[in-house]
Every structure is written in C-alpha cells, then in structure tokens.
Enzyme design. Structure first.
Site, PDB file in Angstrom:
ATOM      1  N   ALA A 143      -1.606  -7.274   0.535  1.00  0.00           N
ATOM      2  CA  ALA A 143      -2.296  -8.542   0.243  1.00  0.00           C
ATOM      3  C   ALA A 143      -2.166  -8.751   2.412  1.00  0.00           C
ATOM      4  O   ALA A 143      -3.097  -9.908   2.631  1.00  0.00           O
ATOM      5  CB  ALA A 143      -1.693  -9.408   0.078  1.00  0.00           C
ATOM      6  N   HIS A 144      -1.428  -8.269   2.724  1.00  0.00           N
ATOM      7  CA  HIS A 144      -0.775  -8.181   4.579  1.00  0.00           C
ATOM      8  C   HIS A 144      -1.980  -8.061   5.196  1.00  0.00           C
ATOM      9  O   HIS A 144      -2.238  -8.619   6.326  1.00  0.00           O
ATOM     10  CB  HIS A 144       0.698  -8.050   4.356  1.00  0.00           C
ATOM     11  CG  HIS A 144       0.181  -6.619   5.199  1.00  0.00           C
ATOM     12  ND1 HIS A 144       0.620  -6.663   6.194  1.00  0.00           N
ATOM     13  CD2 HIS A 144       0.697  -6.526   4.141  1.00  0.00           C
ATOM     14  CE1 HIS A 144       0.772  -5.404   6.246  1.00  0.00           C
ATOM     15  NE2 HIS A 144       0.620  -4.590   5.271  1.00  0.00           N
ATOM     16  N   GLY A 158       0.989  -1.126  -0.190  1.00  0.00           N
ATOM     17  CA  GLY A 158      -0.652   0.630  -0.455  1.00  0.00           C
ATOM     18  C   GLY A 158       0.460   1.483  -0.229  1.00  0.00           C
ATOM     19  O   GLY A 158       0.368   1.975  -0.488  1.00  0.00           O
ATOM     20  N   THR A 159       1.753   1.085   0.956  1.00  0.00           N
ATOM     21  CA  THR A 159       2.768   2.528   0.796  1.00  0.00           C
ATOM     22  C   THR A 159       3.291   2.922  -0.752  1.00  0.00           C
ATOM     23  O   THR A 159       3.295   3.974  -0.600  1.00  0.00           O
ATOM     24  CB  THR A 159       4.440   2.202   1.673  1.00  0.00           C
ATOM     25  OG1 THR A 159       3.133   2.367   3.490  1.00  0.00           O
ATOM     26  CG2 THR A 159       5.145   3.770   1.606  1.00  0.00           C
ATOM     27  N   CYS A 182       2.572   1.244  12.113  1.00  0.00           N
ATOM     28  CA  CYS A 182       3.678   1.389  11.540  1.00  0.00           C
ATOM     29  C   CYS A 182       4.602   2.863  12.855  1.00  0.00           C
ATOM     30  O   CYS A 182       5.269   3.830  12.406  1.00  0.00           O
ATOM     31  CB  CYS A 182       3.773   2.522  10.119  1.00  0.00           C
ATOM     32  SG  CYS A 182       2.537   1.696   9.100  1.00  0.00           S
ATOM     33  N   THR A 195      11.787  -7.316 -11.699  1.00  0.00           N
ATOM     34  CA  THR A 195      11.117  -8.911 -11.970  1.00  0.00           C
ATOM     35  C   THR A 195       9.745  -8.900 -11.169  1.00  0.00           C
ATOM     36  O   THR A 195       9.847  -8.985 -10.220  1.00  0.00           O
ATOM     37  CB  THR A 195      12.152  -9.760 -12.376  1.00  0.00           C
ATOM     38  OG1 THR A 195      12.925  -9.576 -13.218  1.00  0.00           O
ATOM     39  CG2 THR A 195      11.435 -11.347 -12.588  1.00  0.00           C
ATOM     40  N   ASN A 200      -7.347   3.691   9.785  1.00  0.00           N
ATOM     41  CA  ASN A 200      -6.452   2.590  10.348  1.00  0.00           C
ATOM     42  C   ASN A 200      -6.002   2.612  11.702  1.00  0.00           C
ATOM     43  O   ASN A 200      -6.236   1.375  12.671  1.00  0.00           O
ATOM     44  CB  ASN A 200      -5.326   2.408   9.649  1.00  0.00           C
ATOM     45  CG  ASN A 200      -4.223   3.205   9.834  1.00  0.00           C
ATOM     46  OD1 ASN A 200      -4.623   5.131   9.510  1.00  0.00           O
ATOM     47  ND2 ASN A 200      -2.777   3.694  10.293  1.00  0.00           N
TER      48      ASN A 200
END
Length: 380
Positions: free
Chosen positions: A201-202, A71-72, A331, A238, A152
């Site tokens: 995703a986490h 997200g960051t 964070c 990649t 959040n």
C-alpha cells in the site's frame, strides 16, 4: 530550508483521505474480525468489502486476494509455497529482481535443492524473451517464472502478456513482483494469465505495513504462518483492520484517478528529462527511459558526468539542499554496496559515475524539478 521529495519509489506520501479513513476505523471499529459479536462483524465487513473492491478492479475473485504485511511477505509466501506445495523444481528469474525475490530464491535453492536459472538481459536491462523461451523449453520439469513488472531502480516495464503467454504455452507458473506497478497501471487477470502478483500500500499513497498477494484460485497452497484461520487459512493472525481500510482507500483512489494522475506524473518525468539534458548535456539515462512504452512514468534513473571522487559526496550535498532521492533501491541504502541492478547493465566506466533515482508523484511540481536541476547543474 526548501525540501523536495523525489523518492516515491521508496515510499509515497499518504493521502489525506487515507489518514481520515484509518483514523475513523481506529476510533470506531476496534472489534476483532474473528469475533462473532457485532463489533467483530463490523470489522470483518470492512475487510471483506476491501477484498471485494480490490478484486473487482483487478478482475480477480475475492478469494484470490490475501492480505499481508506488504510486498516482501507476499513474495516470500508465493515463492515458498510454489516450491513446497506446487511441485516447482525450477525457478526462472533475472539478476535484477528485488532482493525479496532474489534472496528468497537463493534460500529455496539451499533448502529444497531446486534449480535456479537466470534469464539473459539486453543492454538496457530488459529480459531476452528468446532466452526465456529457451529456458522454459529446456526440459519437462515443473517451472515457475518470477519477473517483476516494473523494475524498482531503472523503471523498465516487463511485457507481462508475452511472458504470461510463454508460461502458459509451456505449462509454467508465472509470478510477478508488481509492487512498483499496482496502483499505477491497469490490470486484468482474466485476460492476462498471471498466477501470482504482489502489492504494498505504501507504494500508492497508502500506509506502510500492509499489502496483498494475488494467488490464482486452485493453487492448493498451504499456510506459511500457522495459527488461526484468518485469510482463508493462508495467513494466521488478527488482521490490521485500519491498515486494510487504508490500503483499500488508497487503492480505489489510485484507480479512480489513474488516467489524470498518470498524465500529470508523466509530464513531470518528461519535463525533468528534457530540462536536465539541456542543463547537463552529458547526462545519461539508465534503462529503457527513451521508450515510454517500456519505461514507467513514475521514475527516472540518471547517470551524472562526474569523477568518482566527487560522486562520493553527491547524495550528501543533495540532502543538505533538502532534496530526497535515492542511489538505488531504498532497501539497500546505507549498506555500502553498489546497485546490483546497475552492475548488470552499465559499463565499468559508467559504474564509476553516480547514478541517482528520482521518482515522482502527484504531489510534485515543475518548480521542484527546476530547483533540483539548478542544484545538480551547480554541483556538476
């Protein structure tokens, strides 16, 4: 020692199915997705299938999904490109956004001399939509509004449709940090004219280190990271095929089980609120949690009645009891600073009391809640 994890807003437990799919890809699909041989094509197929499946759930186009490290990065990419490539000269945000937005906006102001406006907040922490409209109508400069969907720390839910309509009516772009809501709320970007969204995703039982940006087509953004032509030229490097597969599995499972798991987790939050209030009547809840339509079902921010001196040891005592929770955003943990969110909405008196964020998932139980409340009651 009994252990209880109530910090899913920081990161979630990875589903077994996600781990299994990622292990399979790591073992069998190690080809570089940019290679033209069979090994590379197999890896490329995994990435493009994930992109198509995610886009379908969001009612987006596959080319509008750009995989990132989380997200960051996605927030940084969108905000920077909007200013650099989208002719944005004014950003309207709020003082309680995630620091991935606030710090980026501050840097953009220093680098590009853009105007930054902060929408007024109501006492509960929700934005004042009338003030937002005033800011949008103030002049004809190209504007971007950046307001998160689910806060959040306190769990407030933004009226995304209202903000999107206001932006569209005033020819402004709309970015929403949706890291706390992707995987937990339904989305239809065809019906809601939002321009940019972000995901990690986490936050929905997937792996760390992967997410995506939704960038509406025809945004005309240029690369932020230069190198190869991966991700349609938006992001060189990649692709981590195993992580993208894990993201897809977690994402699809989140939406295939959304209603069932949402009802279960909402039940946990409701039970926590009621039981804690009964055990400690003086407890207060920060944000909009009294209105379930304006507060996420996934977290609860609690202000506990105790002295500032005793509050200093609260989180240490909870940790000793095996309870994982958070003073605010993970964070910021260990920084020694108070919550910038709570500083905007709480009175000086309540700021001296400890506020703890408890966040829930499908892996939690009412028995765990009972244990936590017994510990809190004994300490208070």
């Amino acid at each position: 020692m009994k252990t209880v994890y109530f910090d899913s807003a920081a990161t979630t437990q990875v589903r077994d199915e996600v781990i299994k799919d990622m292990q399979k890809v790591l073992a069998e699909n190690y080809g570089n997705p940019s290679s033209t041989h069979a090994f590379g094509r197999a890896s490329k197929t995994i990435i493009e299938t994930a992109r198509k499946n995610i886009a379908k759930v969001l009612h987006a186009q596959p080319q509008e999904i750009i995989f990132t490290s989380g997200g960051t990065e996605a927030d940084n990419m969108i905000l920077r490109c909007a200013v650099r490539d989208g002719n944005v000269s004014t950003i309207i945000t709020s003082p309680i956004e995630h620091h991935a937005v606030l710090h980026t906006v501050e840097e953009l102001r220093n680098e590009y001399n853009i105007v930054v406006e902060y929408v007024k907040l109501k006492d509960c922490g929700s934005p004042d939509y009338e003030d937002l409209e005033r800011l949008l109508k103030a002049n004809d400069e190209r504007k971007l509004v950046s307001l998160m969907h689910v806060n959040n720390e306190i769990g407030n839910i933004l009226d995304v449709q209202k903000v999107a309509d206001l932006c569209q009516a005033n020819n402004a772009l709309f970015h929403s940090d949706t890291v706390q809501s992707i995987g937990h709320f339904s989305w239809n970007v065809e019906e809601t004219p939002i321009d940019f969204m972000t995901a990690a995703a986490h936050k929905f039982h997937g792996p760390k280190g992967v997410g995506f940006a939704y960038i509406r087509k025809n945004s005309n953004f240029k690369p932020l990271i230069f190198g190869g032509s991966q991700e349609r030229g938006y992001r060189a490097g990649t692709e981590p095929v195993h992580n993208i597969k894990g993201l897809e599995t977690a994402f699809m499972m989140a939406y295939n089980n959304l209603e069932e798991e949402r009802a279960y987790v909402q039940g946990l939050k409701d039970y926590f609120k009621a039981t804690l209030k009964e055990a400690i009547p003086e407890v207060k809840y920060n944000g909009n949690c009294e209105d379930t339509t304006m507060s996420t079902y996934t977290l609860l921010n609690v202000c506990l009645p105790m002295s500032a001196e005793k509050a200093l040891t609260l989180q240490f005592q909870l940790d000793l009891k095996g309870i994982a929770c958070s003073k605010g955003s993970a964070c910021q943990s260990g920084s020694g600073k108070g919550s910038h969110v709570l500083a905007q909405i709480l009175s000086d008196e309540d700021l001296q009391k400890p506020s703890i964020r408890f966040s829930f998932s499908k892996f939690n139980t009412k028995e765990e809640i009972d244990y936590v409340i017994d510990v809190l009651k004994e300490f208070v």
